[in-house]
Structure formats: structure tokens, C-alpha cells
Enzyme design. Structure first.
Site, PDB file in Angstrom:
ATOM      1  N   HIS A 105      12.723 -10.167  39.048  1.00 11.21           N
ATOM      2  CA  HIS A 105      11.728 -10.144  40.124  1.00 11.21           C
ATOM      3  C   HIS A 105      11.168  -8.731  40.298  1.00 11.21           C
ATOM      4  CE1 HIS A 105      14.317 -13.562  41.956  1.00 11.21           C
ATOM      5  NE2 HIS A 105      13.190 -14.135  41.600  1.00 11.21           N
ATOM      6  N   LYS A 143      15.887 -26.130  46.817  1.00 10.10           N
ATOM      7  CA  LYS A 143      16.981 -25.191  46.569  1.00 10.10           C
ATOM      8  C   LYS A 143      17.792 -24.919  47.827  1.00 10.10           C
ATOM      9  CE  LYS A 143      14.773 -22.600  42.822  1.00 10.10           C
ATOM     10  NZ  LYS A 143      14.212 -21.293  42.436  1.00 10.10           N
ATOM     11  N   ARG A 192       9.160 -16.509  32.584  1.00 11.04           N
ATOM     12  CA  ARG A 192      10.249 -15.990  31.761  1.00 11.04           C
ATOM     13  C   ARG A 192      10.180 -16.543  30.360  1.00 11.04           C
ATOM     14  NH1 ARG A 192      14.509 -17.384  36.311  1.00 11.04           N
ATOM     15  NH2 ARG A 192      12.878 -18.912  36.597  1.00 11.04           N
TER      16      ARG A 192
HETATM   17  P1  ADP Z   1      11.130 -20.184  43.330  1.00 10.92           P
HETATM   18  O1  ADP Z   1      12.137 -20.869  44.184  1.00 10.92           O
HETATM   19  O2  ADP Z   1       9.745 -20.201  43.907  1.00 10.92           O
HETATM   20  O3  ADP Z   1      11.151 -20.561  41.874  1.00 10.92           O
HETATM   21  P2  ADP Z   1      12.350 -17.694  42.524  1.00 10.92           P
HETATM   22  O4  ADP Z   1      12.853 -16.634  43.425  1.00 10.92           O
HETATM   23  O5  ADP Z   1      13.349 -18.420  41.700  1.00 10.92           O
HETATM   24  O6  ADP Z   1      11.551 -18.656  43.454  1.00 10.92           O
HETATM   25  O7  ADP Z   1      11.221 -17.130  41.570  1.00 10.92           O
HETATM   26  C1  ADP Z   1      10.040 -16.561  42.073  1.00 10.92           C
HETATM   27  C2  ADP Z   1       9.102 -16.251  40.918  1.00 10.92           C
HETATM   28  O8  ADP Z   1       9.675 -15.231  40.132  1.00 10.92           O
HETATM   29  C3  ADP Z   1       8.839 -17.425  39.973  1.00 10.92           C
HETATM   30  O9  ADP Z   1       7.509 -17.317  39.508  1.00 10.92           O
HETATM   31  C4  ADP Z   1       9.796 -17.178  38.849  1.00 10.92           C
HETATM   32  O10 ADP Z   1       9.319 -17.741  37.623  1.00 10.92           O
HETATM   33  C5  ADP Z   1       9.771 -15.664  38.793  1.00 10.92           C
HETATM   34  N1  ADP Z   1      10.994 -15.113  38.195  1.00 10.92           N
HETATM   35  C6  ADP Z   1      12.263 -15.388  38.504  1.00 10.92           C
HETATM   36  N2  ADP Z   1      13.126 -14.687  37.708  1.00 10.92           N
HETATM   37  C7  ADP Z   1      12.344 -13.982  36.871  1.00 10.92           C
HETATM   38  C8  ADP Z   1      12.595 -13.088  35.784  1.00 10.92           C
HETATM   39  N3  ADP Z   1      13.825 -12.819  35.361  1.00 10.92           N
HETATM   40  N4  ADP Z   1      11.539 -12.542  35.176  1.00 10.92           N
HETATM   41  C9  ADP Z   1      10.298 -12.855  35.562  1.00 10.92           C
HETATM   42  N5  ADP Z   1       9.984 -13.678  36.528  1.00 10.92           N
HETATM   43  C10 ADP Z   1      10.981 -14.245  37.194  1.00 10.92           C
END
Ligand code: ADP
Length: 163
Positions: free
Chosen positions: A17, A41, A90
Site C-alpha cells: 500500500h 471482509k 498486484r
Molecule cells: P480492499 O478491501 O478494498 O481490497 P485493500 O486494503 O486490501 O482493500 O487494498 C486496497 C488497494 O490496494 C487495492 O486496490 C489493492 O489491490 C491494493 N493493494 C493491496 N496490496 C497491495 C500491494 N502489495 N501492492 C499494490 N497494491 C496493493
């Protein structure tokens, strides 16, 4: 002024993130990170805890702010006068879900566009879910999340246990 929102669960924020935050903060005048509710989630951390962790680790970026919202993404974006949503990709596995999300949001609000940032390869395998799984078994997550988040995970999983 270009304003973008970066919505997510951030449960907890990871180096993946942070990579997206740092890179998109260079592209937009202002980036508003939205800790939003994802009904699918069940979260480990409260919204307040998730915001605190993000603030702690991105404190040095002065065009970025973090806030909680229980609204729909399009309404959250409107509240902040943003016309771009930032999302991270990702791997191919993220693509289908992210494409659907982007298309639905654009249908609901044609003024709102989604921009994808591809993660740096070193963080492509990092997810909040994996981090929690490792931390729950007392594993080392120091390469996946910042030191402050490592501590918060320890507190969560060792909560109540004193040495
Ligand atoms: P959500 O519940 O909306 O999926 P997340 O916190 O899991 O929320 O992810 C938020 C955003 O960050 C999403 O677009 C996800 O694809 C992206 N994301 C999560 N982990 C990574 C990572 N390791 N690298 C790049 N983007 C990421």
C-alpha cells in the site's frame, strides 16, 4: 487542483500500500486515503487503529491525508472533490475484480475515473491477509510492514499476554 482518493481496508497497511501511496502522491496535488468498510471482509483492526497506523507511516507526505468513511466510494470521492480513484494491481488475479469495481463506479458516477498503479515487484506478493496469517503464528513480518505496524500486530495477537 488534481485530487484523488485511495480507498481500501488497510487492515493493516503494508509496504505494498505504501508503495502505491508514495507513487500516486507524486502524480496528484492531493491524495485522500479512505479507510472504507468492505462488507466482505472481517477486520482485525478498528478503523481508528488502521488510520493511526497509516498516519504514522506516511506522516512525511504533506499532500496526503487519511480519513474513515462509511459511505459508498463514489460519495466519499464527491465529499473530497476527487475525480480519480487510485487502486493497486498486484497481479493478474487482482485484475478481474478491480476491473469490475472500476466499471461499476464509473457507471454510478461517470465523472469518477479509476487509475491503476502496478505495484513494485518486490511487494507484489504482499497482502494484509498474508501479513495477518504470518503474524498470528508469531512469524516475522518485518519485510512486509513498517516497524510500527509490526508492533501493533504483536499487541493484537499477544493481547492480554504478559511476559
Ligand atoms: P480492499 O478491501 O478494498 O481490497 P485493500 O486494503 O486490501 O482493500 O487494498 C486496497 C488497494 O490496494 C487495492 O486496490 C489493492 O489491490 C491494493 N493493494 C493491496 N496490496 C497491495 C500491494 N502489495 N501492492 C499494490 N497494491 C496493493
Amino acid at each position: 487542483m488534481s485530487i484523488a482518493v485511495y480507498p481500501g481496508s488497510f487492515d493493516p497497511v503494508t509496504y505494498g500500500h505504501i508503495d502505491i501511496i508514495q507513487r500516486s502522491a507524486k502524480v496528484f496535488d492531493k491524495l485522500v486515503i479512505g479507510v472504507l468498510i468492505n462488507g466482505a471482509k472481517k477486520t482485525l483492526f478498528t478503523p481508528e487503529e488502521r488510520i493511526e497506523m497509516i498516519e504514522k507511516v506516511i506522516g512525511h507526505l504533506d499532500n496526503v491525508e487519511v480519513t474513515f468513511s462509511d459511505k459508498l466510494l463514489i460519495d466519499f470521492a464527491k465529499d473530497h472533490h476527487a475525480d480519480i480513484t487510485v487502486r493497486g494491481l498486484r497481479a493478474v488475479t487482482d485484475f478481474e475484480y478491480e476491473l469490475q469495481l472500476a466499471q461499476i463506479n464509473n457507471k454510478l458516477d461517470p465523472e469518477l475515473d479509476t487509475m491503476f498503479f502496478t505495484t513494485s515487484t518486490e511487494y507484489a506478493y504482499v497482502s494484509s491477509t498474508i501479513v495477518k496469517e504470518i503474524a498470528a503464528y508469531n512469524g516475522d513480518v518485518s519485510q512486509l510492514v513498517p516497524p510500527y505496524v509490526v508492533e501493533k500486530l504483536k499487541e493484537k495477537y499477544n493481547g492480554g499476554r504478559h511476559e
